[in-house]
Design a protein around this motif. Structure first.
Motif, short mmCIF file in Angstrom:
data_model
loop_
_atom_site.label_atom_id
_atom_site.label_comp_id
_atom_site.label_asym_id
_atom_site.label_seq_id
_atom_site.Cartn_x
_atom_site.Cartn_y
_atom_site.Cartn_z
N PHE A 133 0.98 -1.19 -0.08
CA PHE A 133 -0.19 0.02 -0.06
C PHE A 133 1.07 1.30 -0.06
O PHE A 133 2.19 1.26 0.42
N GLY A 137 -2.70 6.21 -1.12
CA GLY A 137 -3.84 5.22 -1.76
C GLY A 137 -4.84 4.56 -0.97
O GLY A 137 -5.29 5.09 0.14
N LEU A 138 -5.15 3.52 -1.58
CA LEU A 138 -6.03 2.45 -1.20
C LEU A 138 -5.69 2.12 0.44
O LEU A 138 -4.55 2.05 0.78
N ASN A 139 -6.70 2.04 1.50
CA ASN A 139 -6.37 1.71 2.87
C ASN A 139 -7.02 0.50 3.29
O ASN A 139 -6.85 0.24 4.55
N ASP A 140 -7.65 -0.38 2.41
CA ASP A 140 -8.43 -1.51 2.92
C ASP A 140 -7.94 -2.66 2.22
O ASP A 140 -7.46 -2.48 0.95
N TYR A 194 -7.77 -2.88 7.53
CA TYR A 194 -7.28 -1.41 7.24
C TYR A 194 -5.80 -1.05 7.52
O TYR A 194 -5.35 -1.67 8.64
N TYR A 467 -9.20 -5.45 -9.49
CA TYR A 467 -8.63 -4.04 -9.07
C TYR A 467 -7.48 -3.63 -10.13
O TYR A 467 -6.97 -4.22 -10.95
N GLU A 473 0.29 1.35 -6.14
CA GLU A 473 -0.58 1.85 -5.72
C GLU A 473 -2.23 1.43 -6.53
O GLU A 473 -2.10 1.10 -7.66
N THR A 475 -5.96 1.79 -7.47
CA THR A 475 -6.78 2.96 -7.63
C THR A 475 -8.01 2.54 -8.06
O THR A 475 -8.51 1.48 -8.44
N SER A 476 -9.05 3.41 -7.76
CA SER A 476 -10.51 3.02 -8.32
C SER A 476 -10.74 3.02 -9.68
O SER A 476 -9.95 3.54 -10.46
N ASN A 503 -13.04 -0.23 -5.61
CA ASN A 503 -11.43 -0.15 -5.90
C ASN A 503 -11.19 -1.85 -5.71
O ASN A 503 -10.76 -2.50 -6.84
#
Length: 780
Positions: A133, A137-140, A194, A467, A473, A475-476, A503
């Motif tokens: 991570f 960026g994404l945190n889950d 998370y 994803y 990273e 991203t959505s 995401n």
């Protein structure tokens, strides 16, 4: 003297040849893939290359590096054969080394693998998706835990199994659930976590009676973060209620906006030119001249609206500060005494934007005259702003309220960086303004599709995770997309639509057929081709094992095993009856049916080879593919050849060499019996030497001269070969031969009989050196 020197050199030469001859230990494990906590036999023999050499081993010593994996029970030497049987017992699964040593042979170490019992779970498989991570960026993410045997093969839970999760650093990773359950009949479970800050943390999975496993999560921190202020407008009018905006952004060293992983407090202060705190006396807008506001977690910007004292013309310092990151920035603004004017120009000031797919603050609209002086609105003004790329940014209409000079501008941003983006207020003399945008480039994005679990078991449902990744990273997704999968026989998925805000997208899938599946997925413009190996705990194949070299007339032990889809031994759920078919039945005698009993994983049977050659052995069993094995039988009859001249002169002595081979290998130490018709033996070897050769010297007496050699050995059948040599000029030498026969004395070199020292290789070389064409003339 000269002859003696030659003999000494030749003896040394032949000794060197003998020393260079190499044989080494090899083994055959019965069964070939042995399972933990079981008994087996290890056959030890001698090989030269890929062939077994029938050589007896005496005083064999066998030891195991790790007796907890494989233990040596007993060594049984054969009284009449060349294979030594070593009885072993296996313990825990793993790979260890067996050491072999015996007089006359070089010691050798051989690795042996012991497989786990497929009927019990002994360890856990832990998979984290994703496992890298960035703080911006994404945190889950997801963590899955599977039951597996020692070889990492999935095992179905016989009862509900509780899995406990823990992490080495809760400041980095926060687990949603610390306890999960693999339900009876399933083999995995998964949960969410998370990430909170940069660093590396290990997640441990434990269950009673099963070995603990772990996997790590890495969170990379964006370096050199700072808070950048944007203060608009720079000049305010002292009439009305002079108000401006302080906009701040969390940015990296390159000026790229960075999403905050926690709330960041920003302090501000407004002071006049004498550095005294300004007093707000505005009746229209009440604000303090100092205070604080926040950049909220999940965003990258924050703002505050401030006001200056009405009617006071001055210069002010607007400063901002924060503790994490440590920042202090200051900027000068002015308050000027200007009359309200009807003619207005719209000035648009932008700030950098991050392509989040959300509505973001993109700048400030304020009013000016043609000289660049501030102007307040006499009435509410609605201002529309056009975009050069409506798909990249769509700006909301802006309202500048009566008496105000400025207003914030918002717009919905796409999820990809536009190549050239400009905005223009739709007013007279409205100017184009560029916007710096940051985010993933569509061309650099990669679609990742993978099972959420480490291993996929055929016939089971499992989640696939989709994803987009830009480097490290995640991203959505930027738009609504349907998931399309090319038709295949191995995996089915449930239809699902991916939304722009998504995401990590989980899609239910089912493994319907065992085997390696090369899947093809399309999501919008993105494609992915994951390879999924659908494993099966069922018996899906068979293997046939036999000796490396099978000799005609010597029985061999064959073993047949059932295997799972990973090629590893598995236990029979019920009796498995296997049909054994030999293509050439004249070559082998073996049973037509073999049964692997329920609860066992192999069966042994004896095979009697009746002749030499090659054939195919086929195994057929219910609901398992055909197994075909090519099997060769090697003859134990020596291949003989006598080398020598086709004709000789009656006054010459014949030198001939016998070569004995089997399966292209030289036969050493074989017994040789010579018979000569038409001549008298001078020197002859009774056994073959290290090169598989034996030599003979013969004095011709009549024509033709016939040499016959019979070769036999302990494990080889007897073989005979003859060679006929023409003798010329026989009449002119008869009288001399008769005379010399009476006074013949054995040929000696310095009083030593060469028969005692000359070995097969010496004979050939002596003949070459002393007489061309391989003949040695004896002086009369």
């Amino acid at each position: 003297m000269r002859v003696g020197i030659i003999l000494v050199l030749l003896i040394a030469y032949s000794a060197a040849i003998s020393a260079s001859y190499a044989e080494e230990f090899d083994i055959r494990l019965i069964p070939s893939k042995i399972v933990e906590n079981s008994d087996g036999i290890m056959q030890v023999f001698i090989t030269d290359g890929s062939n077994i050499i029938p050589t007896k081993i005496t005083d064999l010593t066998v030891t195991s590096l790790d007796s907890s994996i494989i233990h040596i029970e007993k060594v049984k030497e054969s009284d009449s054969g060349f294979i030594t049987e070593v009885f072993v017992k296996t313990g825990k699964p793993g790979t260890t080394t067996v050491y072999l040593a015996a007089p006359g042979f070089a010691s050798k170490d051989i690795p042996i693998t012991v497989y786990g019992n497929k009927n019990s779970a002994s360890k856990l498989l832990v998979k984290i998706t994703p496992d890298i991570f960035t703080t911006s960026g994404l945190n889950d993410g997801y963590i899955s835990v599977e039951l597996a045997d020692d070889d990492g093969f999935p095992v179905i839970a016989k009862e509900d199994t509780v899995i406990s999760l823990s992490t080495a650093d809760r400041e980095i990773v926060d687990l949603v659930n610390s306890n999960m359950v693999i339900k009876k009949g399933d083999y995995f479970t998964y949960g969410k976590f998370y990430v909170k800050k940069s660093g590396e943390s290990v997640i441990y999975a434990t269950s009673q009676g099963i070995e603990t496993q772990s996997s790590s999560v890495t969170v990379k921190e964006d370096e050199d973060l700072t808070i950048k202020p944007y203060i608009y407008p720079k000049t305010l009018s002292i009439h009305g209620s002079p108000k401006g905006f302080i906009i701040v952004q969390l940015q990296d060293s390159s000026g790229r906006p960075v999403v905050a992983q926690k709330d960041i407090t920003v302090f501000y202060q407004i002071a006049d030119s004498d550095y005294s705190e300004a007093t707000n006396i505005s009746n229209n807008y009440q604000k303090k001249a100092s205070g604080y506001f926040q950049i909220s977690k999940g965003s990258y910007w924050g703002f505050i609206q401030y006001s200056l004292p009405q009617g006071i013309e001055d210069t002010y310092d607007v400063s901002i500060s924060s503790q994490n990151p440590l920042v202090f920035e200051s900027e000068e603004i002015k308050a000027e005494d200007l009359e309200l004017m009807d003619d207005k120009l719209v000035k648009f000031e932008t700030v950098p934007v991050l392509t989040t797919g959300k509505s973001e603050l993109i700048g400030v609209i304020h009013l000016e005259d043609e000289g660049g002086h501030p102007v307040n609105a006499e009435k509410d003004l609605a201002i529309k702003i056009d975009s050069s790329d409506m798909d990249s940014i769509l700006v909301d209409n802006v309202i500048v309220s009566r008496g105000d000079q400025a207003a914030l501008v918002y717009g919905r941003i796409s999820r990809s960086v536009p190549s050239d983006l400009q905005l223009r207020p739709v007013v007279s003399e409205g100017e184009f303004t560029s916007v710096d945008s940051f985010g993933p480039d569509t061309n650099s994005l990669e679609l990742i599709v993978e099972p959420l679990v480490s291993e996929v078991l055929t016939g089971s449902n499992f989640p696939l995770v989709f994803y987009l990744r830009d480097g490290d990273e995640v991203t959505s997704f930027s738009e609504n997309s349907d998931v399309f999968m090319s038709p295949n026989d191995y995996v089915q998925i449930q239809p699902k639509k991916i939304l722009p805000k998504d995401n990590l997208v989980l899609i239910d899938a089912k493994s319907v057929k065992k085997g390696m599946a090369d899947l093809k997925f399309e999501v919008g413009d993105f494609k992915a081709s994951p390879v999924i190996d659908n494993l099966s705990s069922e018996q899906v194949g068979m293997s046939l094992d036999h000796s490396k070299t099978i000799f005609a007339g010597t029985n061999d032990v064959f073993s047949v095993q059932i295997l799972n889809s990973a090629g590893q031994p598995t236990f029979a759920n019920e009796d498995v009856e296997i049909n054994v078919i030999v293509k050439n039945q004249e070559l082998f005698e073996m049973p037509s049916k073999v049964t692997i009993e329920k609860g066992k994983y192999y069966s042994l049977f004896d095979v009697a080879p009746k002749g030499s050659g090659e054939t195919e052995v086929s195994l057929l069993a219910k609901e398992m593919p055909l197994t075909i094995e090519k099997v060769s039988v090697t003859s134990l009859t020596p291949e003989l050849l006598i080398s020598g001249p086709a004709s000789i002169n009656a006054t010459d002595t014949l030198v001939a060499t016998l070569s004995a081979k089997a399966n292209s290998q030289a036969l050493v130490g074989m017994n040789v019996k010579w018979e000569v018709s038409g001549g008298q033996i001078q020197i002859a070897d009774s056994t073959t030497g290290s090169t598989g050769e034996a030599g003979i010297m013969v004095t011709p007496q009549k024509n033709p001269l016939v040499i016959t050699a019979t070769v036999s050995g302990q494990w080889y059948t007897s073989a005979t070969i003859s060679k006929t040599i023409s003798v010329t000029n026989l009449e002119s030498t008869v009288a001399t031969d008769m005379v010399e026969t009476k006074s013949y004395k054995a040929f000696e070199v310095y009083g030593i009989d060469p028969v005692l020292i000359i070995i097969p290789s010496v004979i050939g070389v002596v003949g070459f050196l002393l007489k061309k064409n391989g003949q040695l003339k004896i002086k009369k």
